[in-house]
Every structure is written in structure tokens, then in C-alpha cells.
Write a protein that holds these residues in place. Structure first.
Motif, PDB file in Angstrom:
ATOM      1  N   LEU A 187      71.530  40.331  43.644  1.00 39.05           N
ATOM      2  CA  LEU A 187      70.589  40.521  42.533  1.00 39.05           C
ATOM      3  C   LEU A 187      69.629  39.336  42.423  1.00 39.05           C
ATOM      4  N   LEU A 188      70.171  38.146  42.656  1.00 33.91           N
ATOM      5  CA  LEU A 188      69.329  36.938  42.603  1.00 33.91           C
ATOM      6  C   LEU A 188      68.259  36.976  43.704  1.00 33.91           C
ATOM      7  N   ILE A 189      68.691  37.382  44.896  1.00 29.29           N
ATOM      8  CA  ILE A 189      67.735  37.493  46.013  1.00 29.29           C
ATOM      9  C   ILE A 189      66.661  38.538  45.669  1.00 29.29           C
ATOM     10  N   ALA A 190      67.116  39.652  45.043  1.00 26.76           N
ATOM     11  CA  ALA A 190      66.161  40.706  44.660  1.00 26.76           C
ATOM     12  C   ALA A 190      65.120  40.160  43.689  1.00 26.76           C
ATOM     13  N   LEU A 191      65.570  39.344  42.729  1.00 31.32           N
ATOM     14  CA  LEU A 191      64.636  38.747  41.761  1.00 31.32           C
ATOM     15  C   LEU A 191      63.627  37.842  42.461  1.00 31.32           C
ATOM     16  N   LEU A 192      64.120  37.063  43.419  1.00 32.08           N
ATOM     17  CA  LEU A 192      63.223  36.185  44.183  1.00 32.08           C
ATOM     18  C   LEU A 192      62.197  37.010  44.955  1.00 32.08           C
ATOM     19  N   ILE A 193      62.664  38.120  45.535  1.00 32.21           N
ATOM     20  CA  ILE A 193      61.748  38.967  46.313  1.00 32.21           C
ATOM     21  C   ILE A 193      60.700  39.594  45.386  1.00 32.21           C
ATOM     22  N   PHE A 194      61.135  40.007  44.178  1.00 37.65           N
ATOM     23  CA  PHE A 194      60.179  40.573  43.222  1.00 37.65           C
ATOM     24  C   PHE A 194      59.104  39.543  42.856  1.00 37.65           C
ATOM     25  N   SER A 195      59.510  38.258  42.753  1.00 37.58           N
ATOM     26  CA  SER A 195      58.518  37.204  42.482  1.00 37.58           C
ATOM     27  C   SER A 195      57.526  37.125  43.636  1.00 37.58           C
ATOM     28  N   LEU A 196      58.051  37.229  44.866  1.00 39.14           N
ATOM     29  CA  LEU A 196      57.176  37.204  46.045  1.00 39.14           C
ATOM     30  C   LEU A 196      56.230  38.400  46.048  1.00 39.14           C
ATOM     31  N   VAL A 197      56.742  39.560  45.596  1.00 38.76           N
ATOM     32  CA  VAL A 197      55.911  40.771  45.530  1.00 38.76           C
ATOM     33  C   VAL A 197      54.707  40.521  44.621  1.00 38.76           C
ATOM     34  N   GLU A 198      54.969  39.846  43.497  1.00 40.35           N
ATOM     35  CA  GLU A 198      53.891  39.542  42.539  1.00 40.35           C
ATOM     36  C   GLU A 198      52.824  38.664  43.204  1.00 40.35           C
ATOM     37  N   ILE A 199      53.273  37.649  43.952  1.00 41.76           N
ATOM     38  CA  ILE A 199      52.332  36.761  44.651  1.00 41.76           C
ATOM     39  C   ILE A 199      51.550  37.551  45.709  1.00 41.76           C
ATOM     40  N   PHE A 200      52.290  38.383  46.429  1.00 40.05           N
ATOM     41  CA  PHE A 200      51.701  39.225  47.473  1.00 40.05           C
ATOM     42  C   PHE A 200      50.634  40.141  46.875  1.00 40.05           C
ATOM     43  N   GLN A 201      50.943  40.680  45.680  1.00 42.13           N
ATOM     44  CA  GLN A 201      50.031  41.607  45.017  1.00 42.13           C
ATOM     45  C   GLN A 201      48.704  40.903  44.685  1.00 42.13           C
ATOM     46  N   ARG A 202      48.819  39.674  44.199  1.00 43.20           N
ATOM     47  CA  ARG A 202      47.592  38.910  43.888  1.00 43.20           C
ATOM     48  C   ARG A 202      46.815  38.613  45.162  1.00 43.20           C
ATOM     49  N   GLY A 203      47.542  38.284  46.231  1.00 45.71           N
ATOM     50  CA  GLY A 203      46.915  38.039  47.528  1.00 45.71           C
ATOM     51  C   GLY A 203      46.171  39.274  48.013  1.00 45.71           C
ATOM     52  N   THR A 204      46.788  40.445  47.820  1.00 46.67           N
ATOM     53  CA  THR A 204      46.175  41.711  48.249  1.00 46.67           C
ATOM     54  C   THR A 204      44.896  41.985  47.454  1.00 46.67           C
ATOM     55  N   HIS A 205      44.945  41.668  46.151  1.00 48.86           N
ATOM     56  CA  HIS A 205      43.780  41.860  45.289  1.00 48.86           C
ATOM     57  C   HIS A 205      42.618  40.979  45.777  1.00 48.86           C
ATOM     58  N   LEU A 206      42.948  39.722  46.099  1.00 51.57           N
ATOM     59  CA  LEU A 206      41.915  38.796  46.601  1.00 51.57           C
ATOM     60  C   LEU A 206      41.362  39.270  47.942  1.00 51.57           C
ATOM     61  N   GLN A 207      42.273  39.779  48.792  1.00 47.94           N
ATOM     62  CA  GLN A 207      41.862  40.280  50.107  1.00 47.94           C
ATOM     63  C   GLN A 207      40.906  41.462  49.961  1.00 47.94           C
ATOM     64  N   GLN A 208      41.240  42.376  49.005  1.00 53.66           N
ATOM     65  CA  GLN A 208      40.385  43.546  48.778  1.00 53.66           C
ATOM     66  C   GLN A 208      38.995  43.106  48.309  1.00 53.66           C
ATOM     67  N   GLU A 209      38.978  42.106  47.435  1.00 54.60           N
ATOM     68  CA  GLU A 209      37.689  41.599  46.941  1.00 54.60           C
ATOM     69  C   GLU A 209      36.890  40.973  48.072  1.00 54.60           C
ATOM     70  N   GLN A 210      37.604  40.234  48.912  1.00 52.17           N
ATOM     71  CA  GLN A 210      36.968  39.585  50.072  1.00 52.17           C
ATOM     72  C   GLN A 210      36.385  40.636  51.010  1.00 52.17           C
ATOM     73  N   ASP A 211      37.171  41.723  51.230  1.00 56.91           N
ATOM     74  CA  ASP A 211      36.720  42.794  52.126  1.00 56.91           C
ATOM     75  C   ASP A 211      35.470  43.491  51.591  1.00 56.91           C
ATOM     76  N   LEU A 212      35.365  43.559  50.267  1.00 58.60           N
ATOM     77  CA  LEU A 212      34.222  44.276  49.666  1.00 58.60           C
ATOM     78  C   LEU A 212      33.120  43.325  49.205  1.00 58.60           C
ATOM     79  N   THR A 213      33.157  42.089  49.713  1.00 57.12           N
ATOM     80  CA  THR A 213      32.054  41.163  49.451  1.00 57.12           C
ATOM     81  C   THR A 213      31.139  41.176  50.668  1.00 57.12           C
ATOM     82  N   ILE A 214      29.904  41.557  50.426  1.00 51.68           N
ATOM     83  CA  ILE A 214      28.968  41.726  51.554  1.00 51.68           C
ATOM     84  C   ILE A 214      28.079  40.487  51.665  1.00 51.68           C
TER      85      ILE A 214
END
Lengths: 214, 72
Positions: A187-214
Motif C-alpha cells: 500500500l505504501l508503494i502504491a501511494l508513492l506511485i500515485f504521487s509519481l502519477v501526479e508528477i507525470f500528469q503535470r509533465g504530460t500537461h507541459l508536454q502537450q502545451e509544448q507540442d501545441l506551441t508554434i
């Protein structure tokens, strides 16, 4: 000119997870063959239990609230057991079927984790890091990780129950080899992974913005 | 988004095709298409400058602010 494939760490890890996935799948199939006696007609279940023959010592409790004998058991005797069943029909008794179900569930969850890791590293190798697909896969892993020790613990509990009922083990204290702490660890590992998911999600948002910046 | 890209209007005024503009601005056709269809999230000053130079116009001729247009 000869084309040389680029060896990267994600590529290597992708092959490592693929090898583990194949090996795990083979072992899962071999386990099923053994449980149902498909090879030799002798079904059997195997697993580890913790046993203690006798209390190692008795001491008087000094706690004034509860007086009496405190019995200490040494459960360090880990035993690997092979329980042969009388026939194939016996496998379908609820206790054996329960053991097989939970044990197999633990294996399947473990294999699914390996598969998700394999796919994540495949995407990383192709330069697709911050993608929605990867987030989804990491989230699956977070759900599957605690399921592995939970299913293994339930299977171990059922096995301990089976062993307790055996004639030779009537006077022996038997405990499951897997502990509740493993589930807490999962369960502890799962919580750590969920924290990583949150970071990953922000990274994905930034990547999407970067991709759509012309 | 309340920012509207009027690139197609300016291109029609200057009678310039998307391929021709992409060559002049030195960006890919795919990226120019993203900009033209309003899917872009941001535009670099460098790109804006190159487009304005190619179309001989001002940034205000390409970009328009339309309040209340929030659906996309």
C-alpha cells in the motif's frame, strides 16, 4: 553501411521485463499443471508456512492488568510443504480452490505489473515519455502492486488452515508465511506511485502545451 | 479560447497558399495547420514575427480577442 540498433537503458529494461513476463507466465502455467495434476494425475498444492512445535518458554506476565502465563512461540521455522491431494475431484473443494484462486491471482497481478512496465519502457524507448498512455499504465501498476501481497497473504492463510487440519500438524502451531506487513508495504508503494502519477500528469500537461506551441 | 486566429483570412487577402507560407516562415505544414485551425495553445514571438513579415501585416491582423468564446 550496416544499421546498428541503438542500445539504450529503456530498451534493455524493456527486454528484461519481457523476459520476466515470459518466465512468470511459464511458471504460472506450470503451477496450474501441478495444482490440477494435469501431468501425472496427482494434484498437489505447495507453499510456505511458519510453524512452531512447542512454546519456547513460559513467563509470568508482570503487567498488573492481566495476570497469567505469557506463552512465547518461535515461529522461525519456515517450512515448504507439498500437500498431495487424493484425486482431481478433491481440488474442487472450496479450501483448495480458494488457495489456487488467490495464489494464481497474485501471480496474474504480478504478471500484469510486468506487462505494464514492459509497455512503459517500450514507449520510453520510442521517446514517448509524457503521454496519457504512460500515466494510465503507471496508475494500473499502483492498483496492482498492493493486490499482489494481499492475494498472496490470503492464499498463505488458506494454506495454513489446510496444514493445521493435517494429522501430523494437530499439535503444531501454524501461521501463514506471508505477513500483513507485506500488504502495508504494498500500500505504501502504491501511494508513492500515485504521487509519481501526479508528477507525470503535470509533465504530460507541459508536454502537450509544448507540442501545441508554434 | 477567446483568441481567434485569422490566418486564413490574411492568407486569402495575400493570395498565399499554406505550403507557400510554411516555406517562407520555415515551419512545418502540420504546425502551420495547427495554428490555422485554432488548435495551438501558444505562439512564439519569433513565429509571429516571421508570419507578419511573410504576409506583410500586423499581429492584430492575425490574432483577434473575442470575449465569451470559451468552448474550445
Amino acid at each position: 553501411m550496416k544499421f546498428a540498433p541503438k542500445i539504450t537503458l529503456p530498451r534493455i529494461l524493456q527486454y528484461v521485463f519481457m523476459a520476466l513476463l515470459v518466465a512468470g507466465s511459464v511458471l504460472l502455467v506450470l503451477n496450474q499443471i501441478q495444482y490440477f495434476g494435469l501431468a501425472d494425475g496427482r494434484p498437489s498444492i505447495t507453499g510456505w508456512v511458519s510453524t512452531s512445535d512447542i512454546p519456547i518458554r513460559s513467563v509470568s506476565m508482570t503487567n498488573p492488568a492481566v495476570n497469567g502465563d505469557l506463552r512465547l512461540y518461535n515461529f522461525n521455522q519456515q517450512q515448504f510443504l507439498v500437500v498431495h491431494l487424493a484425486g482431481r475431484g478433491e481440488v474442487f473443494q472450496s479450501k483448495y480452490l480458494g488457495f489456487i484462486l488467490f495464489k494464481s491471482l497474485a501471480w496474474v497481478c504480478g504478471l500484469l505489473v510486468l506487462y505494464q512496465m514492459f509497455r512503459i519502457f517500450q514507449n520510453l524507448h520510442h521517446g514517448q515519455t509524457f503521454r496519457e498512455e504512460n500515466i494510465r499504465r503507471v496508475r494500473y501498476i499502483a492498483f496492482l502492486i498492493p493486490a499482489v501481497p494481499l492475494a498472496a497473504f490470503l492464499a498463505a492463510r488458506i494454506l495454513a488452515g489446510i496444514v493445521r487440519a493435517l494429522p501430523d500438524y494437530q499439535s503444531v502451531a501454524v501461521r501463514p508465511a506471508d505477513s500483513v506487513e507485506d500488504i502495508a508495504g504494498g500500500l505504501l508503494i502504491a501511494l508513492l506511485i500515485f504521487s509519481l502519477v501526479e508528477i507525470f500528469q503535470r509533465g504530460t500537461h507541459l508536454q502537450q502545451e509544448q507540442d501545441l506551441t508554434i | 479560447m477567446p483568441i481567434i486566429v485569422n490566418l486564413d483570412v490574411m492568407m486569402a487577402k495575400r493570395k498565399m497558399s499554406l505550403t507557400e507560407l510554411a516555406e517562407k516562415v520555415d515551419i512545418t505544414l502540420a504546425n502551420l495547420s495547427i495554428l490555422k485551425t485554432g488548435k495551438a495553445k501558444a505562439i512564439r514571438f519569433g513565429t509571429l514575427e516571421a508570419i507578419c513579415a511573410a504576409l506583410d501585416c500586423q499581429p492584430g491582423d492575425i490574432l483577434e480577442y473575442l470575449p465569451g468564446n470559451e468552448e474550445s
